[in-house]
Structure formats: structure tokens, C-alpha cells
Scaffold this motif. Structure first.
Motif, PDB file in Angstrom:
ATOM      1  N   ARG A 107       0.817  -1.112   0.074  1.00 17.75           N
ATOM      2  CA  ARG A 107      -0.077  -0.101  -0.247  1.00 17.75           C
ATOM      3  C   ARG A 107       0.964   1.164  -0.076  1.00 17.75           C
ATOM      4  O   ARG A 107       0.580   2.387  -0.789  1.00 17.75           O
ATOM      5  CB  ARG A 107      -0.949  -0.010   1.329  1.00 17.75           C
TER       6      ARG A 107
ATOM      7  N   THR B  36      -1.193  -6.338  -7.195  1.00 16.37           N
ATOM      8  CA  THR B  36      -1.938  -7.322  -6.074  1.00 16.37           C
ATOM      9  C   THR B  36      -1.241  -8.630  -6.103  1.00 16.37           C
ATOM     10  O   THR B  36      -2.049  -9.224  -5.586  1.00 16.37           O
ATOM     11  CB  THR B  36      -3.493  -7.310  -6.401  1.00 16.37           C
TER      12      THR B  36
ATOM     13  N   LEU C 178      -7.040  -5.458   0.262  1.00 24.96           N
ATOM     14  CA  LEU C 178      -6.112  -4.356  -0.345  1.00 24.96           C
ATOM     15  C   LEU C 178      -6.682  -4.345  -1.744  1.00 24.96           C
ATOM     16  O   LEU C 178      -6.563  -3.232  -2.527  1.00 24.96           O
ATOM     17  CB  LEU C 178      -4.736  -5.170  -0.172  1.00 24.96           C
TER      18      LEU C 178
END
Length: 306
Positions: free
Chosen positions: A144, A164, A171
Motif C-alpha cells: 500500500r 496485487t 487490499l
């Protein structure tokens, strides 16, 4: 003027075994405000292309422009336009999250940026970690922070290289909601991912690379319309009959087969019954982007596109 323009980009590496061509005349444009997907198997040349775009690797031939700025001849202006989220987790262990973002702002000469940093921290679920040292964060939290660092100077062009990979569902949802918002506000987004359902849901247009060449470049909707078959999906215990070799996509007990019509489906099921196998959870679905991708990456698919 395109957000990104790849113009006949080639890259050849010299190795102990001789030369290796990672990219071979790659050309396509990404328009302002477009959400664009770049797909391909490992070794297809995606990361090399992004490294050239980011100025980390020099192309052997061709050129790359970011909003009209050449990434080699006008590198300072080109890099100001870009926010790149790399695959690797890279962080400075001596600073807190907020300090890391302030330092990143300073790299681009952006002053008095705390309001935007606060918005990034909130939007990416990092507000409660703002004063935590980077070493204390989990892998997902570090990911992040990488996204926040890429966006801290408000770049008009965002590059997400496997953002990802190996992260949790929370997330993914948080990231895509925020990136989708920025895209609606006019930011161009270039995404590479192996999660093809993400590309199908997010990208309006897709390029597919294979061995350094573009083998497909279409709107996502057109790629899906071009899929010539439905898919028969079922679960089975035991090995499949030899007749399905090369046709079936098998994941554990789940088998998926291309099915053009009802007659073909009946034939598949008859062969399975003759083999003494019992099927469960039979369903027929429309071909998705993963089916299209596998078809394009096959020799048959490549010949069709070429």
C-alpha cells in the motif's frame, strides 16, 4: 496527444549464450484517461517494457513518449508525468510511512503536500500506520505504501506492475476503488497483472505480449466477443480420457472444455461416461478473458491474430 506512446520499441540483451531479444518492435498508444491492460506470460517482455518506460532500461531501438516527452531525451519531464508501482517490495527501513511519503514528494519538488498525503493514507487504509516505521509493516501494508509513493506527486499517468500479487482481498478492493476513482478523474492507467478477472473488469483496452511481440491489441469487449465458444465446466474424480488431451484446462478436480454447440457438449459427456467417470456441478458459461488469453497464447491463437 497520447498519455504513453510506444514506437517500434525493441530490446536485445547480450548474454553468455549470445544475444536475447526481449522486445521486438512493440508499438501501441495509450490515450489520456484510458485504463489499459498489458498481459502476457512470464518472460513475455512486460517488465522490460515498463522498465524502458520508467527510464530504468534503455531501448535498443525505437522510442517511448510520456505525454509527448521522450523518456531518454527529456527524461526529467517524462518522469514527472509518471507514477510507477513496481513488482518488488522496495522500502527505506529508517523512516515512518508519513516521512517516506514526504521524502518522495521532495524528489519531485512538491511542497506543502500534507493534505494530499493524508488523503492517500486514508484512501489506501494506511491512516493508522502513518507514524509506524516501515520495518514494522506487513507485506500487504508495504505494498500500500508503494502505491501511495507512486501517487504522492499526483502523476497524470499511473503504471501498476503486478500491484496485487500476493496480497489479500481487502487490499485489492481498496486499491481498485481508489485507482478507479483516479481514472474517472482523468488519470491514464497502465496495468500488468496475472489476475485476468481484474483486467477484464477494469481495462477498456488490452494488449497481449508473447515472446516480446504484440499478438493482440483490442478493446476488451471485442476480445470477448471474438471468443468462438462457450465453456463446459464440471468436477470429476479420476484421470480424463486421452481424447481430452490438449483440449481440457484442469485445475484440481475442475475441468473446463471449449464447447461450440450442444452436440459437442453431448459428445464430451458421452466420452466421460464411457470412461466410467462421474461428473458433478456441470455448468456452461460464456468464455472469459482467461479463455481468450489462453487461445491467443496458443500457436493456433497466434496464427489467427497474425
Amino acid at each position: 496527444m497520447p498519455a504513453i506512446s510506444f514506437q517500434s520499441v525493441s530490446k536485445t540483451y547480450s548474454t553468455s549464450r549470445g544475444s536475447f531479444q526481449a522486445l521486438d518492435g512493440v508499438s501501441f498508444d495509450i490515450e489520456e484517461g484510458e485504463f489499459f491492460g498489458l498481459l502476457g506470460p512470464n518472460g513475455a517482455g512486460k517488465t522490460t517494457l515498463i522498465s524502458i518506460l520508467a527510464g530504468l532500461v534503455r531501448a535498443s531501438a525505437g522510442k517511448v513518449l510520456v505525454r509527448g516527452h521522450d523518456v531518454q531525451a527529456d527524461y526529467a519531464q517524462a518522469r514527472r508525468q509518471l507514477g510507477v508501482v513496481p513488482q518488488e517490495l522496495v522500502f527505506d527501513p529508517f523512516f515512518t510511512v508519513r516521512e517516506a511519503l514526504r521524502i518522495q514528494s521532495g524528489y519531485f519538488g512538491v511542497k506543502n503536500n500534507d493534505a494530499w498525503i493524508d488523503e492517500l493514507l486514508t484512501s489506501l487504509g494506511l491512516a493508522d500506520k502513518a507514524n509506524s516505521n516501515m520495518r514494522q509493516l506487513s507485506g500487504g501494508m508495504k505494498r500500500r505504501v508503494l502505491v501511495a509513493q507512486a501517487l504522492v506527486h499526483r502523476p497524470p499517468v499511473i503504471v501498476l506492475d503486478e500491484p496485487t500479487a500476493g496480497v489479500d482481498v481487502e487490499l485489492r478492493q481498496t486499491l481498485w476503488q481508489f485507482i478507479a476513482r483516479l481514472n474517472k478523474e482523468g488519470h491514464a492507467v497502465l496495468l500488468t497483472t496475472h489476475y485476468l478477472e481484474e483486467a477484464e473488469a477494469l481495462c477498456s483496452r488490452i494488449a497481449m505480449l508473447k515472446t516480446g511481440r504484440v499478438v493482440a491489441l483490442e478493446r476488451t469487449s471485442d476480445l470477448l466477443k471474438a471468443a468462438s465458444s462457450n465453456v463446459l465446466r464440471f468436477k470429476v474424480d479420476g484421470p480424463l480420457p486421452p481424447a481430452f488431451e490438449g483440449k481440457a484446462r484442469v485445475t484440481g478436480r475442475i475441468v473446463q472444455l471449449p464447447a461450440h454447440d450442444a452436440h459437442e457438449i453431448e459428445n464430451y459427456l458421452a466420452v466421460i461416461r464411457q470412461a466410467g467417470l462421474r461428473v458433478e456441478d456441470v455448468e456452461i458459461r460464456k468464455a472469459d478473458l482467461e479463455d481468450v488469453f489462453l487461445d491467443v497464447m496458443s500457436e493456433k491463437g497466434q496464427e489467427a491474430v497474425a
